[in-house]
Design a protein around this motif. Structure first.
Motif, mmCIF file in Angstrom:
data_model
loop_
_atom_site.group_PDB
_atom_site.id
_atom_site.type_symbol
_atom_site.label_atom_id
_atom_site.label_comp_id
_atom_site.label_asym_id
_atom_site.label_seq_id
_atom_site.Cartn_x
_atom_site.Cartn_y
_atom_site.Cartn_z
ATOM 1 N N ALA A 164 15.051 6.255 12.968
ATOM 2 C CA ALA A 164 13.577 5.772 12.677
ATOM 3 C C ALA A 164 13.200 6.636 11.484
ATOM 4 O O ALA A 164 12.537 5.946 10.702
ATOM 5 C CB ALA A 164 12.757 6.016 14.176
ATOM 6 N N MET A 165 13.343 7.846 11.548
ATOM 7 C CA MET A 165 12.761 8.751 10.457
ATOM 8 C C MET A 165 13.388 8.280 9.161
ATOM 9 O O MET A 165 12.712 8.198 7.948
ATOM 10 C CB MET A 165 13.182 10.137 10.783
ATOM 11 N N ALA A 166 14.660 7.836 9.168
ATOM 12 C CA ALA A 166 15.323 7.573 7.965
ATOM 13 C C ALA A 166 14.495 6.126 7.431
ATOM 14 O O ALA A 166 14.424 6.235 6.122
ATOM 15 C CB ALA A 166 16.891 7.439 8.067
ATOM 16 N N ARG A 167 14.321 5.200 8.318
ATOM 17 C CA ARG A 167 13.850 3.989 8.076
ATOM 18 C C ARG A 167 12.313 4.176 7.358
ATOM 19 O O ARG A 167 12.115 3.852 6.234
ATOM 20 C CB ARG A 167 13.600 3.091 9.357
ATOM 21 N N ALA A 168 11.684 5.095 8.072
ATOM 22 C CA ALA A 168 10.272 5.661 7.599
ATOM 23 C C ALA A 168 10.550 5.954 6.242
ATOM 24 O O ALA A 168 9.518 5.812 5.290
ATOM 25 C CB ALA A 168 9.511 6.411 8.342
ATOM 26 N N GLN A 169 11.364 6.769 5.960
ATOM 27 C CA GLN A 169 11.338 7.444 4.474
ATOM 28 C C GLN A 169 11.853 6.584 3.411
ATOM 29 O O GLN A 169 11.410 6.479 2.434
ATOM 30 C CB GLN A 169 12.253 8.901 4.254
ATOM 31 N N ALA A 170 12.869 5.466 4.073
ATOM 32 C CA ALA A 170 13.049 4.700 3.016
ATOM 33 C C ALA A 170 11.962 3.633 2.670
ATOM 34 O O ALA A 170 11.791 3.088 1.488
ATOM 35 C CB ALA A 170 14.184 3.582 3.546
ATOM 36 N N ILE A 171 11.024 3.275 3.498
ATOM 37 C CA ILE A 171 10.022 2.347 3.630
ATOM 38 C C ILE A 171 8.883 3.256 2.377
ATOM 39 O O ILE A 171 8.442 2.527 1.473
ATOM 40 C CB ILE A 171 9.244 2.101 4.745
ATOM 41 N N ASN A 172 8.398 4.500 2.700
ATOM 42 C CA ASN A 172 7.664 5.101 1.885
ATOM 43 C C ASN A 172 7.826 6.482 1.938
ATOM 44 O O ASN A 172 7.016 7.463 2.693
ATOM 45 C CB ASN A 172 6.313 4.614 2.288
ATOM 46 N N GLY A 173 8.604 6.988 1.247
ATOM 47 C CA GLY A 173 8.945 8.385 0.978
ATOM 48 C C GLY A 173 7.700 9.407 0.802
ATOM 49 O O GLY A 173 7.664 10.630 1.549
ATOM 50 N N ALA A 174 6.835 9.202 0.094
ATOM 51 C CA ALA A 174 5.808 9.970 -0.280
ATOM 52 C C ALA A 174 4.950 10.407 0.859
ATOM 53 O O ALA A 174 4.743 11.521 0.985
ATOM 54 C CB ALA A 174 5.165 9.601 -1.613
ATOM 55 N N THR A 175 4.542 9.112 1.560
ATOM 56 C CA THR A 175 3.720 9.252 2.760
ATOM 57 C C THR A 175 4.502 10.127 3.603
ATOM 58 O O THR A 175 3.638 11.018 4.227
ATOM 59 C CB THR A 175 3.442 8.047 3.297
ATOM 60 N N VAL A 176 5.692 9.758 4.127
ATOM 61 C CA VAL A 176 6.342 10.395 4.999
ATOM 62 C C VAL A 176 6.603 11.986 5.018
ATOM 63 O O VAL A 176 6.273 12.855 5.757
ATOM 64 C CB VAL A 176 7.628 9.701 5.421
ATOM 65 N N ALA A 177 6.825 12.054 3.561
ATOM 66 C CA ALA A 177 6.864 13.637 3.272
ATOM 67 C C ALA A 177 5.480 14.529 3.369
ATOM 68 O O ALA A 177 5.338 15.682 3.947
ATOM 69 C CB ALA A 177 7.105 13.779 1.677
ATOM 70 N N GLU A 178 4.235 13.806 3.328
ATOM 71 C CA GLU A 178 3.071 14.307 3.713
ATOM 72 C C GLU A 178 2.837 14.731 5.097
ATOM 73 O O GLU A 178 2.319 15.650 5.418
ATOM 74 C CB GLU A 178 1.842 13.499 3.030
ATOM 75 N N PHE A 179 3.471 13.711 5.901
ATOM 76 C CA PHE A 179 3.321 13.783 7.357
ATOM 77 C C PHE A 179 4.158 14.831 7.659
ATOM 78 O O PHE A 179 3.904 16.056 8.557
ATOM 79 C CB PHE A 179 3.831 12.619 7.967
ATOM 80 N N LEU A 180 5.301 14.982 7.070
ATOM 81 C CA LEU A 180 6.282 16.051 7.623
ATOM 82 C C LEU A 180 5.684 17.317 7.139
ATOM 83 O O LEU A 180 6.002 18.572 7.862
ATOM 84 C CB LEU A 180 7.923 15.886 7.031
ATOM 85 N N HIS A 181 4.822 17.594 6.140
ATOM 86 C CA HIS A 181 4.234 18.612 5.664
ATOM 87 C C HIS A 181 3.689 19.557 6.587
ATOM 88 O O HIS A 181 3.594 20.752 6.774
ATOM 89 C CB HIS A 181 3.780 18.371 4.210
ATOM 90 N N PHE A 182 2.992 18.776 7.465
ATOM 91 C CA PHE A 182 2.097 19.440 8.692
ATOM 92 C C PHE A 182 2.854 19.984 9.636
ATOM 93 O O PHE A 182 2.526 21.056 10.310
ATOM 94 C CB PHE A 182 1.450 18.313 9.321
ATOM 95 N N GLY A 183 4.335 19.714 9.795
ATOM 96 C CA GLY A 183 5.297 20.458 10.430
ATOM 97 C C GLY A 183 4.908 20.570 12.108
ATOM 98 O O GLY A 183 4.917 21.526 12.747
ATOM 99 N N ASP A 184 4.159 19.029 12.457
ATOM 100 C CA ASP A 184 3.652 19.078 13.818
ATOM 101 C C ASP A 184 4.152 18.334 14.491
ATOM 102 O O ASP A 184 4.132 16.949 14.191
ATOM 103 C CB ASP A 184 2.224 18.899 13.447
ATOM 104 N N SER A 185 4.955 18.494 15.618
ATOM 105 C CA SER A 185 5.790 17.435 16.503
ATOM 106 C C SER A 185 4.679 16.538 17.264
ATOM 107 O O SER A 185 5.100 15.644 17.878
ATOM 108 C CB SER A 185 6.755 18.114 17.380
#
Ligand code: ZN
Ligand code: ZN
Length: 626
Positions: free
Chosen positions: A397-418
């Motif tokens: 699912a994460m790979a799909r999310a990154q394929a759709i909009n990498g920049a947005t997902v990178a911003e989400f991952l930056h928070f490092g919050d599960s």
């Protein structure tokens, strides 16, 4: 004429202005509210119920007492992403409008982070970089202010609407001026032929007066400028050559294109921002700048089952932290549209945040099965899978999310919050289509048409089109049915087969024919004097011709017998003029575009001017070659 019509256009826009100012006032009020912590009562603790005294959780974070600008900004951005509020125009505008101090750059960077689609924010950041001497970054921000225009509803509507209105003005004025200029060229010969119908002995001034009276008939009948243009169109069609006629027909067609599709569509777009009060209120709420009146309007419409209102109020409840109310409203939406990925994703997030991870996964999966995946939905699903240790599904699912909009997902991952999940952004396209559907460009067309043609011709665009088509047909019908008067290219004398008996050609009078082609029949001394006089006349005409070619658009093309170049020059000149006149847009910028819009229109004015000079040059060369 151009001034008169633009005055009328401005009057037609007065209503828009007032509405626009109200809208801007509302946005300003929202901004102040977000910017002024003083409005918060001292007893409110940020940890308390999120709706206590605030319009949303976002406002509460923004107004948190004691926190630094950066802390508040990052906290706000994080919560905004969680709530799908990826563009908070109102706090961004407040940050830009603040008094300049040493924090200015930080504030403007924050404004861009809060509203990455707002062109105004990029312009402001660019200006801040510029004043610090960081020219590369400044240019990057100015470029982004241009490229973000299509992503921003109000900005794109404003720019496209303004461009369409400028195009309409160019086509209408350029075509009319061309028709008048072409008719004017045939006016002298037409006046002579019209006089011959009355009496061959009629003096030239009487013939001119006679034709002027004919031209004035539409004015007397109240048909205005367009009526006179029809008479000039007949004259131009009768006395023009084949190329002139073809270009005249093109000018008439483009006049109608300017009036109908172009003016109508431009007016519709520019009117659309205020055409549907509910859609405007929904957009304002999503952007965090709704006025109390707009909120009241939305709450009032709650009973009407309007899907846009239902979604907007669900989002409002979510932003206020009233998750139960939000879930109730979203479940109602899902009952009507079971595959709605927007509603399902937020329902999933509400369950996830409440610790009901399995229920959340069901919502997310229903959303994925439905109308498709979004970066937010796939990211949220991945977070939920991770919570229940379905690691492989999570990675997929994460790979799909990154394929759709990498920049947005990178911003989400930056928070490092599960525990972080993000609501999808509110879909703007339905708001845009509702606004455009509610607006009409007809008032614009009517206002312009009534200015050009206050009589019957102006009642409907098809009457105007019919009158112009009739004028062309009449001209084509009569042009081959009588012998046209001509003019001598050497001395300018009128040449007419009826009045002169026998003629040599329609372009050279008898005297000049003898002077230049049969010199042995003329007295040598007289001949020399006569040629000198004619040479002086030619020199004088050439001087006047060159000066007027440079000063008056279109003259160079007409002089070179290139009506196509003349018409192109008129359009280009009008375009440059309107781009400069309306460099800030035809209507005020809806507090979204900033200097980026004027820059676009300024660049357009420059490019059009360069092409205009090219056409002028080509016309002058073409005349020289003749
Ligand atoms: Zn002559
Ligand atoms: Zn005559």
């Amino acid at each position: 004429m151009r001034e008169a019509s633009s005055r009328r256009v401005r009057i037609a826009w007065a209503g828009f202005w007032v509405l626009g100012l109200i809208l801007l006032g509302g946005a300003g009020m929202g901004a102040e509210r977000l910017a002024a912590p003083a409005s918060v009562s001292a007893g409110d603790s940020p940890a308390e119920g999120p709706s206590a005294g605030y319009r949303s959780q976002l406002e509460r974070i923004w107004l948190a007492p004691g926190a630094s600008l950066e802390e508040r900004g990052l906290g706000l951005r994080r919560r905004a992403l969680a709530l799908g509020a990826d563009n908070l125009d109102s706090p961004a505008r407040a940050l830009i409008a603040a008094e300049p101090d040493d924090q200015e750059l930080v504030r403007r960077q924050l404004a861009v982070a809060l509203a990455p689609d707002l062109p105004l924010a990029h312009t402001a950041l660019g200006a801040a970089y510029w004043s610090r001497g960081e020219l590369g970054r400044a240019l990057g921000s100015f470029g982004e202010s241009f490229f973000s225009i299509p992503r921003h509803l109000e900005a794109s509507v404003w720019l496209v609407g303004s461009l369409l209105l400028i195009l309409a003005s160019v086509l209408v004025t350029g075509s009319l001026v061309f028709i008048f200029a072409s008719g004017f060229l045939g006016f002298g010969r037409a006046a002579h032929d019209a006089g011959d119908l009355v009496s061959r002995r009629m003096p030239a001034f009487a013939r001119t007066a006679l034709l002027s009276a004919v031209v004035g008939v539409p004015l007397v009948l109240g048909e205005g400028l367009l009526g006179v243009a029809c008479v000039f169109l007949v004259i131009a069609t009768v006395y023009g050559r084949a190329l002139d006629r073809a270009v005249l027909i093109g000018a008439v067609a483009l006049f109608l294109v300017g009036l109908y599709p172009s003016l109508q569509a431009g007016g519709k777009l520019l009117m659309s921002l205020n055409a549907d009060p509910l859609a405007s209120a929904a957009l304002a709420l999503i952007r965090g700048s709704e006025t109390p009146q707009q909120l009241a309007l939305l709450l009032e419409a709650d009973r009407t089952n309007d899907p846009l209102v239902a979604r907007t109020l669900a989002i409002r409840a979510r932003r206020l932290g009233r998750n139960e109310e939000a879930a109730g409203r979203l479940q109602q939406i899902v009952r009507d549209a079971p595959a709605d990925p927007f509603a399902l994703a937020i329902l999933g997030n509400i369950s996830f945040e409440a610790g009901r991870t399995r229920e959340a996964i069901e919502f997310y999966e229903a959303g994925v099965r439905g109308e498709g995946e979004s970066a937010e939905l796939m990211f949220d699903l991945s977070q939920a899978y991770a919570k229940v240790f379905r690691m492989e599904d999570g990675e997929f699912a994460m790979a799909r999310a990154q394929a759709i909009n990498g920049a947005t997902v990178a911003e989400f991952l930056h928070f490092g919050d599960s525990n972080f999940v993000a609501d999808p952004p509110f879909p703007i396209a339905p708001i845009r289509s509702r606004m455009v559907a509610a607006a009409s460009g007809q008032p614009m067309v009517t206002a312009v048409l009534r200015t050009l043609a206050p009589g019957r011709l102006g009642e409907q665009p098809r009457y105007a089109a019919g009158a112009l088509a009739l004028a062309v047909l009449l001209g084509l019908f009569i042009q081959g049915r009588f012998q046209h008067a001509g003019g001598c290219v050497r001395c300018g004398r009128r040449i007419c087969a009826r009045c002169d008996g026998e003629i040599w050609s329609t372009e050279l009078c008898g005297a000049c024919h003898h002077l230049f082609h049969k010199p042995q029949e003329t007295d040598a001394a007289l001949r020399e004097v006569r040629i000198e006089v004619l040479q002086a006349r030619e020199d004088r005409l050439e001087k006047v011709g060159v000066i007027s070619s440079i000063l008056l658009p279109g003259v160079a093309g007409l002089r070179a017998k290139r009506p196509d170049l003349a018409l192109a020059a008129l359009y280009l000149f009008a375009a440059a003029g309107f781009f400069v006149l309306w460099r800030d847009g035809v209507v005020p910028d809806p507090l979204a575009v900033g200097a980026g819009g004027s820059f676009v229109l300024g660049v357009a004015a420059f490019l059009v001017s360069v092409v205009y000079l090219g056409v002028l040059f080509a016309s002058l060369i073409s005349w020289r070659r003749d």
